[in-house]
Enzyme design. Sequence first.
Site, PDB file in Angstrom:
ATOM      1  N   LYS A 279       0.773  -1.196  -0.222  1.00 56.03           N
ATOM      2  CA  LYS A 279      -0.010   0.055   0.056  1.00 56.03           C
ATOM      3  C   LYS A 279       1.031   1.296  -0.176  1.00 56.03           C
ATOM      4  O   LYS A 279       1.962   1.371   0.727  1.00 56.03           O
ATOM      5  CB  LYS A 279      -0.917  -0.103   1.346  1.00 56.03           C
ATOM      6  CG  LYS A 279      -2.486   0.383   0.718  1.00 56.03           C
ATOM      7  CD  LYS A 279      -3.453  -0.168   2.057  1.00 56.03           C
ATOM      8  CE  LYS A 279      -4.576   0.567   1.557  1.00 56.03           C
ATOM      9  NZ  LYS A 279      -5.837   0.017   2.547  1.00 56.03           N
ATOM     10  N   GLU A 365     -19.673  -6.251   8.952  1.00 54.75           N
ATOM     11  CA  GLU A 365     -20.948  -5.557   9.646  1.00 54.75           C
ATOM     12  C   GLU A 365     -22.083  -6.614  10.399  1.00 54.75           C
ATOM     13  O   GLU A 365     -22.489  -6.411  11.210  1.00 54.75           O
ATOM     14  CB  GLU A 365     -21.617  -4.372   8.904  1.00 54.75           C
ATOM     15  CG  GLU A 365     -20.699  -3.301   8.640  1.00 54.75           C
ATOM     16  CD  GLU A 365     -19.390  -3.668   7.693  1.00 54.75           C
ATOM     17  OE1 GLU A 365     -19.592  -4.651   6.896  1.00 54.75           O
ATOM     18  OE2 GLU A 365     -18.603  -2.754   7.365  1.00 54.75           O
ATOM     19  N   ARG A 393     -25.311  -2.848   5.507  1.00 59.15           N
ATOM     20  CA  ARG A 393     -25.288  -4.469   5.391  1.00 59.15           C
ATOM     21  C   ARG A 393     -25.701  -5.285   6.570  1.00 59.15           C
ATOM     22  O   ARG A 393     -26.071  -6.505   6.205  1.00 59.15           O
ATOM     23  CB  ARG A 393     -23.740  -4.589   5.402  1.00 59.15           C
ATOM     24  CG  ARG A 393     -22.807  -4.551   4.412  1.00 59.15           C
ATOM     25  CD  ARG A 393     -22.724  -5.855   3.688  1.00 59.15           C
ATOM     26  NE  ARG A 393     -22.269  -5.408   2.306  1.00 59.15           N
ATOM     27  CZ  ARG A 393     -21.154  -5.751   1.662  1.00 59.15           C
ATOM     28  NH1 ARG A 393     -20.232  -6.037   2.438  1.00 59.15           N
ATOM     29  NH2 ARG A 393     -20.966  -5.392   0.707  1.00 59.15           N
TER      30      ARG A 393
HETATM   31  C1  LIG Z   1     -18.970  -2.950   3.919  1.00 59.65           C
HETATM   32  C2  LIG Z   1     -17.736  -1.915   4.010  1.00 59.65           C
HETATM   33  N1  LIG Z   1     -17.328  -1.942   5.189  1.00 59.65           N
HETATM   34  C3  LIG Z   1     -16.391  -0.933   5.262  1.00 59.65           C
HETATM   35  C4  LIG Z   1     -15.904  -0.219   4.437  1.00 59.65           C
HETATM   36  C5  LIG Z   1     -14.686   0.749   4.552  1.00 59.65           C
HETATM   37  N2  LIG Z   1     -13.365   0.406   3.793  1.00 59.65           N
HETATM   38  C6  LIG Z   1     -13.033   0.879   2.667  1.00 59.65           C
HETATM   39  S1  LIG Z   1     -11.607   0.308   1.918  1.00 59.65           S
HETATM   40  C7  LIG Z   1     -11.559  -0.608   3.257  1.00 59.65           C
HETATM   41  C8  LIG Z   1     -10.297  -1.543   3.314  1.00 59.65           C
HETATM   42  C9  LIG Z   1     -10.359  -2.418   2.253  1.00 59.65           C
HETATM   43  O1  LIG Z   1      -9.097  -3.142   2.219  1.00 59.65           O
HETATM   44  P1  LIG Z   1      -8.854  -4.423   1.207  1.00 59.65           P
HETATM   45  O2  LIG Z   1      -9.882  -4.877   0.636  1.00 59.65           O
HETATM   46  O3  LIG Z   1      -7.518  -5.073   1.471  1.00 59.65           O
HETATM   47  O4  LIG Z   1      -8.303  -3.238   0.077  1.00 59.65           O
HETATM   48  P2  LIG Z   1      -6.772  -2.035   0.154  1.00 59.65           P
HETATM   49  O5  LIG Z   1      -7.412  -0.682   0.475  1.00 59.65           O
HETATM   50  O6  LIG Z   1      -6.074  -2.674   1.249  1.00 59.65           O
HETATM   51  O7  LIG Z   1      -6.298  -2.393  -0.993  1.00 59.65           O
HETATM   52  C10 LIG Z   1     -12.478  -0.424   4.150  1.00 59.65           C
HETATM   53  C11 LIG Z   1     -12.634  -1.419   5.599  1.00 59.65           C
HETATM   54  C12 LIG Z   1     -16.179  -0.415   3.073  1.00 59.65           C
HETATM   55  N3  LIG Z   1     -15.901   0.150   2.022  1.00 59.65           N
HETATM   56  N4  LIG Z   1     -17.411  -1.566   2.739  1.00 59.65           N
END
Ligand SMILES: Cc1ncc(C[n+]2csc(CCOP(=O)(O)OP(=O)(O)O)c2C)c(N)n1
Length: 627
Positions: A279, A365, A393
């Site tokens: 990242k 969630e 969700r």
């Molecule tokens: C249902 C839901 N809960 C929380 C989020 C907030 N959120 C956005 S990006 C993220 C992290 C995602 O991690 P990953 O899938 O590993 O992607 P990365 O950002 O590391 O590339 C979160 C928790 C979301 N988008 N959707």
Amino acid sequence: MLERIDAPQDLKALSLEQLEALAQEIRASIIETTAKSGGHVGASLGTVELTLALHRVFDSPQDKLVWDIGHQAYAHKLVTGRRDRFGTLRQLGGLSGFLKRAESPHDVWEAGHAATSLSAALGMAVARDLQGQHHHVVAIIGDGALTAGMAWEALNQAGHLKTRLLVVVNDNSMSIAPNVGAFSRYLTDLRSAPAYARLKQEVEQLLESVPVVGGRLARTVERLKDLVRYALVSGNVFEDLGFRYFGPLDGHNLADLIAVLSNARAVDGPVVVHVVTQKGRGYPPAERQPDRFHGPGPFEVQSGRILTDAAAPPSYSQVAAETLVELAREHPEIVAITAAMPDGTKLDLFAKAFPDRFFDVGIAEQHAATFAAGLAASGLRPVFAVYSTFLQRAYDQVIHDVCHQNLPVLFAIDRAGLVGADGATHQGIFDLAFLRPIPHLEIAMGKDENELRGLLAAAITRPGPVAIRYPRGNGRGLAWDGRLEPIPWGKAEWIRRGEDVTLIGFGPIVYQALKAADLLAAAGWRVGVINARFLKPLDTEALAEAARTSRLLVTVEEHVAAGGFGSAVLEWAAQRGDTPPVVVLGLPEAFIDHGPVDHYLALYGLSGERIAERVEAWLGRMSSAAR
Ligand SMILES: Cc1ncc(C[n+]2csc(CCOP(=O)(O)OP(=O)(O)O)c2C)c(N)n1
């Protein structure tokens, strides 16, 4: 180089060296733009090579690239014809921070919430098969999103159907915060055993090459192959679910990515390609602090300093978290839960104070709500701090697990109302409508951070489930008086009284109502203002008094008008049948795009000035009708 890329097709002719140079230009462009607009810097910097390799190996838009969430797809935007508009990212009328079908034919799926990509991609793959088509479908999902149950529901079906589907696991060991949970640990193990993975692949290839002869010998050979496969190749969860597994591979090595994706492309069945990325790759401040650079506001490129307004009052999230810490000192039964948002909800403050009473469950969630219900059923007081949009969700869990059993779970609903730059998928404008009909659940929202504190203090001793909402952004900067005074339950606050009209606000929009009241008063109208505070229980005493003493009732809320606070007042008024007219001011039934909150409040008639205008028009009409 980037200047010459108008469509993914233009990548096909580039040499490896040219692609590598292009990757650096894309990085520079992402950093330059997000430094001004804010946005998902870290995730998008991490997928630059992956994006180029995918577009090199596959033919978008015939082949479908389904990005999970869509926050990591800035490079995809840049190479799919949106280079010239990239500077408008996340701004009013500009490019969305996520993917949008209306923006480009290369955006085949829209999201914003995590873990929808696998289900969507599987649907597209099955549709392809049923329609006799032959294109490829690729889902790109993060390790964070793989903590969500929905992802596993899709893997379960995909491994069963055996249709051709490529799943790229983009593993950077980060969610927004460091990823959590047993599966995250599992991925770490998988990552740290590349030699083992290579051995497995070699054994697989060897087994494939064993010639098949007829009869009993063939069956024995097959059986032997199975045994060897079981002994050496099994143990990878993706393979056990029916996927071919390639990886782990360096997600910043273009040559490897292109080679492995090309191989995976040829497999006729479900495949996982496990890609390890970093990242924030290529921007040292984001590499050093990947959590802070997940989705920062504007920042200074040179120093990596995120430009926060140091003089700004604490955010509502911070006030809520600090209040919960205070309450938890008095109440050992309070425990706090987040679904992968310890920083966004500021529950990291709670985690620091009470590490054993804090739980980050991952992007889960649904599980969080039912986990809370289980805790509550055993005598604890769980607080689930969750953004309004993500609570969507967990709807069944809220109804069926928490409220049906009348369990004292406190939902601290953050980002309730308009959210600004994240746009349509993230607006917190539906929760009142979906929570209001649920039996047992009580719902409140204060007009400012002091009332948020008072409501949380009162909610924590209620016998059943409670939802306390608060908006995104900073509080009003009111001095905390140090004491934590619970707000009398179910009681609205009369702020001023007036015989022409009473404005009844729910939440911080009360301050817009007060502004409107000032403007109307200056024009000679006598205006009352009520701070409703409670949607459930509704303070019908205050409403009845307003109905008795003024000629018009106007409700104001930053929420869709359909099914919200004003709806509840309308239902109450209709049942009484003796009230003055009730006018409901709220948001339209629309998916509202990204852009400043103030812009949308004015556009939809909810700024102080616009409320005054609309109310004056009503009062004017009523006066002329009476004449
Ligand atoms: C249902 C839901 N809960 C929380 C989020 C907030 N959120 C956005 S990006 C993220 C992290 C995602 O991690 P990953 O899938 O590993 O992607 P990365 O950002 O590391 O590339 C979160 C928790 C979301 N988008 N959707």
